[in-house]
Design an enzyme around this catalytic site. Structure first.
Site, PDB file in Angstrom:
ATOM      1  N   HIS A  45      15.791  -6.189  -9.058  1.00  0.00           N
ATOM      2  CA  HIS A  45      15.772  -6.389  -7.603  1.00  0.00           C
ATOM      3  C   HIS A  45      15.037  -7.661  -7.186  1.00  0.00           C
ATOM      4  O   HIS A  45      15.259  -8.167  -6.081  1.00  0.00           O
ATOM      5  CB  HIS A  45      15.085  -5.209  -6.915  1.00  0.00           C
ATOM      6  CG  HIS A  45      15.993  -4.069  -6.605  1.00  0.00           C
ATOM      7  ND1 HIS A  45      17.197  -4.220  -5.979  1.00  0.00           N
ATOM      8  CD2 HIS A  45      15.830  -2.726  -6.795  1.00  0.00           C
ATOM      9  CE1 HIS A  45      17.754  -3.032  -5.808  1.00  0.00           C
ATOM     10  NE2 HIS A  45      16.953  -2.114  -6.304  1.00  0.00           N
ATOM     11  N   HIS A  50      15.151  -1.656 -13.454  1.00  0.00           N
ATOM     12  CA  HIS A  50      15.933  -1.611 -12.206  1.00  0.00           C
ATOM     13  C   HIS A  50      15.188  -2.345 -11.094  1.00  0.00           C
ATOM     14  O   HIS A  50      15.758  -3.206 -10.406  1.00  0.00           O
ATOM     15  CB  HIS A  50      16.172  -0.138 -11.845  1.00  0.00           C
ATOM     16  CG  HIS A  50      16.813   0.097 -10.514  1.00  0.00           C
ATOM     17  ND1 HIS A  50      18.048   0.694 -10.391  1.00  0.00           N
ATOM     18  CD2 HIS A  50      16.395  -0.131  -9.239  1.00  0.00           C
ATOM     19  CE1 HIS A  50      18.366   0.794  -9.102  1.00  0.00           C
ATOM     20  NE2 HIS A  50      17.361   0.298  -8.394  1.00  0.00           N
ATOM     21  N   GLU A  51      13.913  -2.010 -10.919  1.00  0.00           N
ATOM     22  CA  GLU A  51      13.138  -2.661  -9.856  1.00  0.00           C
ATOM     23  C   GLU A  51      12.937  -4.145 -10.137  1.00  0.00           C
ATOM     24  O   GLU A  51      12.929  -4.965  -9.216  1.00  0.00           O
ATOM     25  CB  GLU A  51      11.789  -1.959  -9.686  1.00  0.00           C
ATOM     26  CG  GLU A  51      11.870  -0.465  -9.399  1.00  0.00           C
ATOM     27  CD  GLU A  51      12.777  -0.118  -8.238  1.00  0.00           C
ATOM     28  OE1 GLU A  51      12.828  -0.900  -7.258  1.00  0.00           O
ATOM     29  OE2 GLU A  51      13.449   0.921  -8.294  1.00  0.00           O
ATOM     30  N   GLU A  65      11.526   1.179   3.113  1.00  0.00           N
ATOM     31  CA  GLU A  65      12.993   1.138   3.137  1.00  0.00           C
ATOM     32  C   GLU A  65      13.590   2.412   3.739  1.00  0.00           C
ATOM     33  O   GLU A  65      13.172   3.503   3.366  1.00  0.00           O
ATOM     34  CB  GLU A  65      13.527   0.944   1.711  1.00  0.00           C
ATOM     35  CG  GLU A  65      14.996   0.585   1.673  1.00  0.00           C
ATOM     36  CD  GLU A  65      15.454   0.221   0.267  1.00  0.00           C
ATOM     37  OE1 GLU A  65      16.242  -0.725   0.139  1.00  0.00           O
ATOM     38  OE2 GLU A  65      15.028   0.884  -0.702  1.00  0.00           O
ATOM     39  N   GLY A  95      12.098   7.127  -6.412  1.00  0.00           N
ATOM     40  CA  GLY A  95      11.706   6.823  -7.778  1.00  0.00           C
ATOM     41  C   GLY A  95      10.778   5.625  -7.797  1.00  0.00           C
ATOM     42  O   GLY A  95       9.734   5.640  -8.433  1.00  0.00           O
ATOM     43  N   ALA A  96      11.176   4.581  -7.053  1.00  0.00           N
ATOM     44  CA  ALA A  96      10.375   3.355  -6.996  1.00  0.00           C
ATOM     45  C   ALA A  96      10.924   2.470  -5.891  1.00  0.00           C
ATOM     46  O   ALA A  96      11.980   2.747  -5.318  1.00  0.00           O
ATOM     47  CB  ALA A  96      10.416   2.624  -8.345  1.00  0.00           C
ATOM     48  N   MET A  97      10.201   1.376  -5.597  1.00  0.00           N
ATOM     49  CA  MET A  97      10.609   0.444  -4.550  1.00  0.00           C
ATOM     50  C   MET A  97      10.255  -0.972  -4.969  1.00  0.00           C
ATOM     51  O   MET A  97       9.138  -1.241  -5.419  1.00  0.00           O
ATOM     52  CB  MET A  97       9.919   0.800  -3.229  1.00  0.00           C
ATOM     53  CG  MET A  97      10.338  -0.056  -2.055  1.00  0.00           C
ATOM     54  SD  MET A  97      12.091   0.143  -1.685  1.00  0.00           S
ATOM     55  CE  MET A  97      12.424  -1.422  -0.907  1.00  0.00           C
ATOM     56  N   GLU A  98      11.214  -1.892  -4.745  1.00  0.00           N
ATOM     57  CA  GLU A  98      11.167  -3.226  -5.316  1.00  0.00           C
ATOM     58  C   GLU A  98      10.372  -4.231  -4.518  1.00  0.00           C
ATOM     59  O   GLU A  98      10.735  -5.424  -4.475  1.00  0.00           O
ATOM     60  CB  GLU A  98      12.591  -3.752  -5.491  1.00  0.00           C
ATOM     61  CG  GLU A  98      13.355  -4.037  -4.186  1.00  0.00           C
ATOM     62  CD  GLU A  98      14.207  -2.895  -3.658  1.00  0.00           C
ATOM     63  OE1 GLU A  98      15.108  -3.157  -2.862  1.00  0.00           O
ATOM     64  OE2 GLU A  98      13.943  -1.745  -4.055  1.00  0.00           O
ATOM     65  N   ASN A  99       9.283  -3.870  -3.902  1.00  0.00           N
ATOM     66  CA  ASN A  99       8.491  -4.834  -3.145  1.00  0.00           C
ATOM     67  C   ASN A  99       8.127  -6.017  -4.049  1.00  0.00           C
ATOM     68  O   ASN A  99       7.519  -5.832  -5.104  1.00  0.00           O
ATOM     69  CB  ASN A  99       7.197  -4.188  -2.638  1.00  0.00           C
ATOM     70  CG  ASN A  99       7.445  -2.807  -2.076  1.00  0.00           C
ATOM     71  OD1 ASN A  99       8.204  -2.637  -1.142  1.00  0.00           O
ATOM     72  ND2 ASN A  99       6.802  -1.805  -2.676  1.00  0.00           N
TER      73      ASN A  99
END
Length: 862
Positions: free
Chosen positions: A311, A307-308, A135, A273-277
């Site tokens: 998503h 949060h993720e 992203e 922090g993180a990624m919503e793959n």
């Protein structure tokens, strides 16, 4: 061709022309291990087949690819000359047919910046770990594609990896004949595809739920980390929160989780922090705690997990058309993370953290010259990268919290359910969401959207109390103000709380005795319901944190807070008061030393550990940035002494004791403090209940390194004790923290003049470089900073460019001369990249704010 910075106009044109039917991506990652020969970057083979349609046969377009080289390009069976059609970032596609097949065979580069296919070598055991991060637009560093969110398609990945490795992707994988093949995904955007590969430690679990139609939903769960972190990995707690979240979202969204399995990878050197793959969420591995941490850290991790997960619906299932509507996923996920944390997990007070910590991020961002509406004007990918900010996340989430109150929770959630079903696997804009909310609530969402989503800036609400001769309220009004730069006054639904001073258990407390909700609109709103009430000692506008605003106090209320703030029984009200006082300090309405005195007086009574840790950060910032220069030394001593008193007085073994120990280390600045830290390190002194574990040891050592109590020898010995990736980052930060001109010159050269360091070590070096006690030592770098930032921006990846421009800005050289130097650079570089100018403008605003705060503090008698 314009290059890699794709514009919104180009994306619109391409989306109108092309429709993508599917991708087959084949990656050969066996080159990740072994010696690398040659002067160029270490590369891997990437072969991509894209099937797509063209609405205007005979037209031209382009595919995206950032790669050192392309071996072959074939369009509809016709071989193209890579030297003619590939310019380093785009592949020219001419004379397209109605139905097309593009095959690109490329050599793509492993990354050391956390963008694309990141390669990490664990210093502890030499093992290699890979993961991807895309992203907003870095999947083109791994495979050829159409890199924009509205050209969704199904993906099939296959990966060749070194023997003994495991590979994960969005779909379920199977290994056969040395090749990992993954199930085809649902239609998703390029930026949420993902590959993780290496000898990761992997733990499994499962989630089962009976749906309303009687069918059973089974979701395989997995969680992974590096082998070196496995002893610290509390996967059971991660799975607990995951299952609680899946229950919560299934109950409220009425749309089954759509992506099959649910893996969560904690990976090294992660920028975010993180990624919503979908099916394979990636997190920074710092969420695996190597030492004792407070519950605030576990709450923060749970919030990110949720949060993720949100998503998966807001962002993955339904995706914005372009980055203008980034808020359609990030604001919702930020709101839903806290909403689910409160509603589903043990962290029932997460709205307090939201009010105190997340909103502070939003308030700061919304007062910068770069502030923007929640629905932003995103011209290109560089704009998009910078808009992952406090407005898109925390302000957007705050506004959604208001929206829930405005339309009602049931109408809001029913709107979400219709939104998912109506737009599943598609792309949306603002109007698509507003239309379903109008359907479910019966309210006109247009005026609300114009006021809250399409304007920038934060309002201030101040109580005005007029009393009768008998000492009762004759009239209570709320005054609303807006800055000149963004003069919009907005409608607010607020609660106004009236508090009186009482004695409780022999202590002065503040008790709420009256509360009224009101719609504040315009510059002055009278709250008729409170007329006739007894005179309050404190008026708290925005009690219960219902709206997004800066809260101000009248003088009577300030006097009550100075006397009794620490003993207010309601933790959310206390957090609201602290947040308001901090905003007043940043706005030069409250002297920094007065804010610090309030922290030293009352923080010891704070029961909410997250609020306490926020107070520590604010007090430190007040001392460094907003205290009058001539008062800094004395203020530093007061902070150090106050932290020492609280450290000794904290309950043995409590998280408050740990928080005070960390704060004491950060503010230690006298020989006695250094002696205490040294004694705790070598074990000649112990504090009952305080476990000086490895992470706390590094915290103590950094403070000692800053003040030259320890040097290179001691830091090398500590690295030998903790010869891990985490230990290396700590050592690098400590080394750069030492107060020597040669150390600063070396750190500067490593970050600015070389690209040898990985993103994590760049971050650690920058963090160590500038220390508040070393202002004179880093003064020569003001001129150097402005001389190099344009070159750095042009030559380095956008992530490293952002780290350097933000992290090395000379904020500690807080003088009118530095402000003038910043203005001179801006004036001379009006044609610089807009994203670069934005970063410098933001830093300039922080510096100007610091100078105003110092002037306010200087006006107070010492």
């Amino acid at each position: 061709m314009p290059g890699e910075n794709l514009s919104r106009d180009e994306a619109r044109e391409r989306a109108a022309l092309l429709s993508v039917d599917g991708y087959d991506v084949s990656l050969d990652l066996r080159s990740a291990i072994g010696e690398h020969s040659g002067d160029g970057p270490r590369t891997f083979r990437s072969v991509t087949t894209i099937r797509f349609r063209c609405a205007e046969p005979g037209a031209s377009s382009f595919a995206d690819l950032l790669a050192p080289g392309v071996t072959a390009v074939s369009l509809n069976g016709r071989d193209l000359d890579p030297g003619e059609v590939f310019d380093g970032s785009r592949i020219l596609l001419e004379d397209l047919a109605a139905d097309n097949e593009l095959v690109v065979d490329a050599q793509c580069a492993y990354s050391r910046t956390g963008e694309g296919m990141h390669r990490f070598v664990d210093p502890e055991d030499g093992e290699v770990y890979l993961y991807t991060q895309y992203e907003p637009a870095d999947s083109r560093r791994v495979f050829a594609n159409f890199e924009q969110p509205d050209l969704k398609a199904p993906f099939r990945f296959e990966v060749r990896a070194p023997e003994g490795w495991t590979v994960w992707s969005n779909g379920v994988g199977r290994q056969a004949d040395g090749v990992w093949r993954f199930a085809e995904t649902k239609p998703i955007s390029t930026y949420i595809t993902c590959v993780v590969a290496g000898p990761y430690h992997y733990v499994t679990d499962s989630y089962t739920r009976t749906l309303d139609d009687g069918t059973t939903l089974q979701i395989p769960l997995g969680a992974m980390c590096r082998k070196g972190l496995a002893p610290h990995f509390d996967a059971d707690d991660v799975f607990l929160v995951t299952k609680q979240g899946l229950d919560f979202f299934h109950e409220h969204f009425d749309y089954p989780y759509p992506f099959g399995k649910y893996d969560q990878a904690f990976v090294p050197e992660y920028n975010l922090g993180a990624m919503e793959n979908p099916g394979l969420v990636t997190f920074r591995e710092e969420y695996i705690f190597r030492g004792k941490v407070t519950q605030a850290s576990y709450e923060a991790r749970a919030n990110v997990v949720l949060h993720e997960m949100a998503h998966m619906w807001f962002g993955d299932l339904v995706t914005m058309v372009w980055w203008d509507d980034l808020w359609l996923k990030e604001s919702f996920a930020d709101f839903m993370g806290t909403f689910a944390n409160v509603g589903a997990t043990r962290f029932e007070n997460a709205w307090i953290t939201f009010a105190n910590r997340r909103k502070a991020w939003a308030y700061r961002a919304d007062q910068l010259p770069s502030t923007h509406p929640i629905t932003a004007d995103i011209r290109d990918l560089q704009d998009a990268k910078l808009n992952f900010d406090g407005i898109t996340y925390a302000k957007g989430a705050s506004v959604l919290k208001q929206l829930v109150a405005y339309v009602g929770q049931d109408a809001f959630l029913e709107g979400a359910r219709r939104y998912f079903k109506r737009h599943a696997y598609g792309n949306t804009r603002l109007g698509d969401l507003l239309s379903v909310l109008e359907e479910t609530s019966g309210r006109d969402m247009g005026a609300w959207a114009r006021a809250w989503l399409q304007t920038a800036g934060v309002n201030s609400l101040t109580p005005q109390v007029l009393l009768t001769a008998e000492g009762r309220i004759d009239e209570l009004a709320v005054l609303q103000e807006a800055p000149e730069s963004h003069p919009e006054l907005r409608p607010h639904r607020v609660a106004i709380g009236l508090y009186r001073r009482i004695e409780k258990d022999g202590l002065p407390s503040l008790e709420r005795y009256a509360r009224a909700e009101a719609d504040v609109d315009g510059p002055r709103t009278v709250v008729a319901e409170l007329a006739g009430a007894e005179a309050p000692d404190l008026v708290l506008v925005n009690d219960d944190d219902l709206t997004y605003c800066k809260t101000r106090f009248d003088e009577t209320s300030l006097a009550a807070l100075r006397r009794s703030l620490g003993w207010m029984p309601d933790p959310l009200a206390r957090a609201q008061c602290w947040s308001a006082l901090w905003n007043m300090t940043r706005d030069a309405l409250l002297p920094a030393r007065e804010f610090i005195d309030l922290v030293l007086k009352f923080a010891g009574q704070e029961t909410d550990i997250g609020v306490l840790q926020m107070l520590h950060a604010w007090a430190e910032s007040a001392a460094v940035h907003y205290t009058a220069p001539e008062q800094r030394e004395e203020t530093g001593r007061k902070l150090c002494q106050g932290a020492s008193v609280q450290l000794y007085g904290a309950e043995a073994g409590s998280e408050h004791q740990l928080a005070w120990a960390r704060f004491f280390a950060r503010v230690a600045d006298v020989p006695a403090a250094f002696e205490l830290l040294t004694s705790l390190l070598d074990g000649t002194l112990t504090l009952p209940g305080l476990d000086v574990d490895q992470e706390l040891r590094w915290a103590f050592l950094e403070s000692l390194a800053v003040h030259e109590v320890v040097g290179e020898k001691e830091l090398a010995a500590e690295l030998a004790r903790d010869d891990t990736a985490s230990g290396k980052r700590h050592q690098v930060r400590c080394l750069a923290s030492r107060p020597q001109a040669a150390v600063k010159a070396q750190a500067w050269a490593q970050v600015v003049e070389s690209d040898e360091l990985s993103n994590a070590l760049v971050e650690a070096t920058i963090a160590g470089f500038a220390q508040p006690s070393q202002r004179e030592l880093t003064a020569p770098y003001v001129e150097k900073y402005f001389a190099v930032i344009e070159r750095v921006w042009a030559e380095r990846s956008i992530q490293i460019g952002m780290d350097v421009v933000r992290g090395l800005f000379p904020s500690l050289q807080d003088s009118p001369q530095t402000l003038a130097a910043t203005d001179a650079w801006l004036a001379a570089h009006e044609d610089a990249a807009p994203a670069l100018r934005r970063l410098v403008l933001e830093a300039r605003d922080d510096l100007a704010r610091a100078l105003r705060g110092q002037a306010c503090d200087a006006g107070v008698a010492g």
